[in-house]
Write an enzyme that holds these catalytic residues in place. Structure first.
Site, PDB file in Angstrom:
ATOM      1  N   HIS A 272       0.905  -1.300   0.335  1.00  0.00           N
ATOM      2  CA  HIS A 272      -0.087  -0.140  -0.014  1.00  0.00           C
ATOM      3  C   HIS A 272       1.066   1.170  -0.004  1.00  0.00           C
ATOM      4  CE1 HIS A 272      -3.219   2.986   0.865  1.00  0.00           C
ATOM      5  NE2 HIS A 272      -2.397   3.159   2.243  1.00  0.00           N
ATOM      6  N   GLU A 273       1.820   1.425   1.078  1.00  0.00           N
ATOM      7  CA  GLU A 273       2.747   2.586   0.723  1.00  0.00           C
ATOM      8  C   GLU A 273       3.255   2.459  -0.201  1.00  0.00           C
ATOM      9  OE1 GLU A 273       1.876   4.515   3.402  1.00  0.00           O
ATOM     10  OE2 GLU A 273       1.261   3.022   4.670  1.00  0.00           O
TER      11      GLU A 273
ATOM     12  N   HIS B 178       1.718   4.700  -2.128  1.00  0.00           N
ATOM     13  CA  HIS B 178       2.374   6.195  -2.774  1.00  0.00           C
ATOM     14  C   HIS B 178       3.553   6.715  -3.286  1.00  0.00           C
ATOM     15  CE1 HIS B 178      -0.818   6.814  -0.211  1.00  0.00           C
ATOM     16  NE2 HIS B 178      -0.311   5.916   0.310  1.00  0.00           N
TER      17      HIS B 178
ATOM     18  N   GLU C 268      -6.230   7.484  -0.959  1.00  0.00           N
ATOM     19  CA  GLU C 268      -5.548   5.647  -0.542  1.00  0.00           C
ATOM     20  C   GLU C 268      -6.337   4.488  -1.264  1.00  0.00           C
ATOM     21  OE1 GLU C 268      -3.975   5.737   1.797  1.00  0.00           O
ATOM     22  OE2 GLU C 268      -3.240   7.995   2.246  1.00  0.00           O
TER      23      GLU C 268
END
Length: 420
Positions: free
Chosen positions: A282-283, A286, A360
């Site tokens: 997930h990170e 970014h 997100e």
């Protein structure tokens, strides 16, 4: 504005705040139904399926109380600044400071120190209650002395940054009364980039200890995952948060060579490797989507619009109150700047939250593709909800004003759909 009228306005503000508190209490304790819609009862998103009855009940009561405190505290700074203006204290303070010293940077320093200390002391009881509340519910294990140390560090860091901003605004309003807001915005571009760059290496270490990930086996898995996403995994850091909290977290911070992914050590202890890898993926999204740069760009665009609105509000207020509109009332002008900055910032929050929630969601779905393990993500979100006593489906106003991530209900639902 005559003194009698100022007194009436002050009473109106205080009565209005009391009415606002009543509205907040009614909204959360009367008008809002904390129960999940019937169609979700007994499903994987229902807290009662991954918490026991007592934990689910505590989660609702804690979240509600925390949200009530948040909304009650929001207008306090604005009220303090408004009452200071209406009482004439700020004008008198400005005159006294001019007699005390001829150096403008000292005048602004003493003015802003007075305002900062006053607003901090007025909001301190609520902050202290939040700390006691999180300690009572087991989310905080930090000692009072350690908490106060963080509070003092936070006060001085924020004071130093804001004093610099306020002094620059002070100089620009004096020299460029018509276009100060444009010049302020232009100067904010390198300033914002600089702060984002130094955040991981200078500001964050003031509060906690950061170090490379200790678990080498997990590090190998993260490196392998990162290679698939073409991301430099040597920027994964662990932070010692277990001395302060029991909650889990991970985030991306910094830009350029200082960009890094940060994992709380509590997260490493509470989640399995598969769940951590999902969080890491997930990170990593970014990084791939350059969300930090997009967020910085959005902040700068928003600040341009915000500064324009603040300038118009200040000019409108000054034109209607002639006693404010004079060269010797700069402290009054700065107070108006602080007041309107706070209000405009709060009003714009839902827009930035909506943009953030979109990013997100993309990061969650990217993590599904990278790990091919949506189930790990769902279990991780269940654990996060249980661990932090977070409501799976919060009230509308909470999501609208507070949530820069989708709700846990939404996140678990679209991860489940991604499995199909």
């Amino acid at each position: 504005m005559k003194q009698s009228k100022k007194s009436k306005v002050s009473k109106f503000i205080l009565i209005g705040y009391l009415a606002y508190i009543i509205f907040v209490l009614l909204y959360f304790y009367v008008f809002t139904d904390s129960n999940l819609p019937a169609k979700y009862k007994g499903t994987f998103v229902d807290p009662n399926t991954f918490m026991d009855h007592k934990e689910a009940k505590i989660s609702t009561s804690y979240s509600t109380l925390k949200n009530v405190l948040y909304f009650i505290s929001i207008p306090l700074d604005w009220i303090v600044l408004s009452l200071l203006l209406l009482s004439g204290i700020i004008g008198k303070l400005g005159e006294s400071l001019k007699k005390l010293t001829r150096f403008h940077f000292i005048q602004v320093f003493l003015y802003f120190f007075f305002v900062s200390v006053l607003t901090y002391l007025i909001t301190l009881p609520l902050d202290l209650y939040r700390f006691k509340l999180s300690t009572k519910y087991g989310l905080t294990v930090q000692s009072f002395n350690s908490w106060m140390k963080d509070e003092i560090i936070g006060f001085w860091v924020n004071f130093a940054i804001m004093y610099f901003v306020i002094y620059v605004v002070y100089l620009l309003i004096k020299k460029q009364p018509k276009k100060w807001w444009i010049t302020t915005w232009l100067l904010s571009i390198p300033f914002t980039i600089f702060l984002t760059f130094i955040q991981p290496v200078i500001i964050d270490p003031l509060y906690n200890d950061f170090y490379p990930l200790k678990d080498k086996k997990l590090e190998e898995k993260i490196v392998s995952l990162a290679k698939e996403a073409n991301i430099p995994a040597h920027r994964v850091y662990e932070v010692n948060m277990s001395a302060k909290t029991t909650t889990y977290n991970a985030y991306v911070t910094g830009i350029g060579k200082n960009a890094r992914i940060v994992l709380w050590d509590t997260t490493l202890k509470g989640l399995t490797d598969e769940e951590i890898l999902f969080i890491m993926a997930h990170e990593m999204s970014h990084y791939v989507n350059k969300d930090i740069y997009k967020a910085m760009f959005g902040t700068l665009v928003g600040s341009l619009v915000g500064l324009f609105i603040i300038d118009r509000l200040m000019k409108l207020t000054l034109s209607r109150n002639r006693e404010y509109n004079s060269p010797d009332k700069m402290m009054v002008v700065l107070t108006l700047f602080l007041l309107f900055s706070g209000i405009v910032g709060f009003i714009s929050e839902p827009i930035s939250n909506a943009v953030s929630r979109h990013a997100e969601k993309k990061a969650d779905l990217y993590a599904v593709k990278l790990t091919n393990d949506a189930e790990a993500g769902i279990i991780a979100f269940q654990k996060l909800s249980k661990n932090s006593l977070t409501q799976v489906d919060p009230p509308f106003l909470v999501k609208f004003f507070r949530y820069d991530h989708p709700t846990m209900l939404e996140r678990m639902k679209y991860l489940e759909e991604a499995k199909k």
